[in-house]
Design an enzyme around this catalytic site. Structure first.
Site, PDB file in Angstrom:
ATOM      1  N   HIS A  70      53.475  20.938  36.764  1.00  0.00           N
ATOM      2  CA  HIS A  70      52.200  20.934  37.706  1.00  0.00           C
ATOM      3  C   HIS A  70      52.436  22.161  38.728  1.00  0.00           C
ATOM      4  O   HIS A  70      53.387  21.946  39.527  1.00  0.00           O
ATOM      5  CB  HIS A  70      52.030  19.614  38.314  1.00  0.00           C
ATOM      6  CG  HIS A  70      51.052  19.435  39.113  1.00  0.00           C
ATOM      7  ND1 HIS A  70      51.004  19.298  40.687  1.00  0.00           N
ATOM      8  CD2 HIS A  70      49.574  19.715  38.884  1.00  0.00           C
ATOM      9  CE1 HIS A  70      49.894  19.210  41.337  1.00  0.00           C
ATOM     10  NE2 HIS A  70      48.972  19.430  40.165  1.00  0.00           N
ATOM     11  N   HIS A  95      46.494  27.502  44.244  1.00  0.00           N
ATOM     12  CA  HIS A  95      45.724  26.279  43.819  1.00  0.00           C
ATOM     13  C   HIS A  95      44.266  26.134  44.345  1.00  0.00           C
ATOM     14  O   HIS A  95      43.492  25.308  43.874  1.00  0.00           O
ATOM     15  CB  HIS A  95      46.573  24.997  44.393  1.00  0.00           C
ATOM     16  CG  HIS A  95      46.041  23.738  44.090  1.00  0.00           C
ATOM     17  ND1 HIS A  95      45.156  23.151  45.218  1.00  0.00           N
ATOM     18  CD2 HIS A  95      45.879  22.770  43.106  1.00  0.00           C
ATOM     19  CE1 HIS A  95      44.965  21.791  44.571  1.00  0.00           C
ATOM     20  NE2 HIS A  95      45.224  21.847  43.354  1.00  0.00           N
ATOM     21  N   GLU A 128      43.833  26.408  35.081  1.00  0.00           N
ATOM     22  CA  GLU A 128      42.655  25.777  35.391  1.00  0.00           C
ATOM     23  C   GLU A 128      41.870  26.776  36.087  1.00  0.00           C
ATOM     24  O   GLU A 128      42.157  27.485  36.962  1.00  0.00           O
ATOM     25  CB  GLU A 128      43.166  24.948  36.285  1.00  0.00           C
ATOM     26  CG  GLU A 128      41.810  23.985  36.878  1.00  0.00           C
ATOM     27  CD  GLU A 128      42.240  22.970  38.120  1.00  0.00           C
ATOM     28  OE1 GLU A 128      43.215  22.749  38.370  1.00  0.00           O
ATOM     29  OE2 GLU A 128      41.276  22.636  38.544  1.00  0.00           O
TER      30      GLU A 128
HETATM   31 CA    CA Z   1      45.493  22.179  38.713  1.00  0.00          CA
END
Ligand code: CA
Length: 344
Positions: free
Chosen positions: A35, A77, A168
């Site tokens: 992550h 992020h 993402e």
């Molecule tokens: Ca993410």
């Protein structure tokens, strides 16, 4: 169980191999998804954090992707950059009226002038995780999505491994309002670097269902696709309560390969405080959807877990997830090294 090499046990050995292959066929080994890199140890999304996660045995490295002013995908992020860089000090006049600094207001050349740090609260200046890499020490920088793809493919070449990527697409509706189509730009980059089909080492993830659907049905993405599940509603109107119902999962199964739920959607605290595995994973598996929950952290245990190993047992053994996002890939890789997935 151990498979004997003793020749007098040939039959038993064959039975043993048969058992193992049946178990493997039953469910693949769970995936360690780093992550934001090994973000429990080094500032998130920096190349050193990715290198460490790679070395710690992660199967996939996550990239969160936002766009710069010149339309280049950058690994960050948030669309804001004031929680992980020194932008407020270096470009104080570039904040918006809400007081925040946005990647999309800066060119890549400008973003690369910034120093990246461990995540902090811009109001207090304090680190979000106070036992992690110290603020303001050493030197880290931001990088583009393309630089990270080259970095991982370079490591794959030099090590002979085949570690995957897990990008993402961040805030596609917000990017559209800013005049940019982030999904097209990311997909073009994936195509150029060979991430094209379901057998390539890539999962694309997104919180916005309308975009997950668009990626598959309009933009022609043919690789694996994960619908992330948040709480309440997404900014595009995605109804996460509905998507967790069987009707919602059936809808998702038409476009996605799996779901990325929050930990609490897979294991919740019972009234007495103990853990209870929900039926989300079982219902997803019935529809052939993989389940990769977020985020396993040694320094942020849910109240029901007294140790990280207990948490890992709950998710991998009892809930039977197919992989998980973690800030501590070494700890999850160690746990899974001697792990046999539960039979369905
Ligand atoms: Ca993410």
């Amino acid at each position: 169980m151990h498979c004997t090499l003793n020749p007098w046990r040939q039959v038993a050995g064959l039975l043993c191999l048969g058992f193992v292959s049946a178990a493997l066929a039953a469910r693949p080994h769970p995936l360690v998804i780093a992550h934001r890199g090994a973000s429990g140890y080094l500032p998130e999304h920096t190349l050193p954090a990715k290198a460490l996660a790679y070395a710690q045995g992660a199967d996939f490295l996550e990239q969160d992707v936002v766009l710069s002013r010149d339309g280049i995908p950058v690994v960050l992020h948030d669309v804001q950059i004031d929680t992980v860089t020194d932008v407020a000090r270096r470009f104080p006049e570039r904040k918006r009226t809400d007081g925040r600094f946005y990647a999309i207001d800066f060119t890549v050349a400008e973003l690369r002038q910034l120093e990246a740090t461990e995540r902090f609260d811009p109001k207090t200046g304090k680190a979000v995780f106070d036992r992690r890499f110290p603020l303001g020490r050493s030197t880290f920088h931001l990088h583009t999505f393309e630089q990270e793809l080259q970095f991982i493919q370079g490591l794959n070449r030099s090590t002979g491994r085949n570690v995957g990527i897990y990008p993402e697409i961040k805030a596609p509706a917000w990017h559209r309002r800013e005049g940019k189509d982030i999904s097209r730009i990311v997909l073009d980059m994936l195509w150029r670097y060979g991430y094209r089909t379901k057998t390539d080492p890539v999962f694309v993830q997104c919180f916005e269902y309308s975009e997950v659907r668009r990626l598959r049905l309009e933009l022609g993405y043919q690789g694996r696709l994960i619908q992330l599940l948040g709480s309440r509603r997404g900014v595009d109107g995605t109804d996460y309560e509905f998507l967790q119902t069987t009707a919602g999962l059936e809808l998702l199964a038409g476009v996605a390969d799996g779901i990325g739920p929050a930990l609490s959607q897979v294991v919740r605290a019972k009234a007495g405080g103990g853990p209870q595995v929900t039926d989300l994973v079982a219902r997803a598996h019935e529809l052939k959807l993989q389940v990769h929950p977020y985020t396993l952290r040694i320094d942020e245990l849910p109240a029901y877990a007294s140790s990280f190993d207990q948490l890992l047992n709950l998710f991998f053994r009892e809930a039977g997830v197919d992989g998980a996002f973690t800030d501590h890939p070494d700890r999850v890789a160690d746990f899974l090294a001697n792990f046999s997935p539960p039979r369905p």
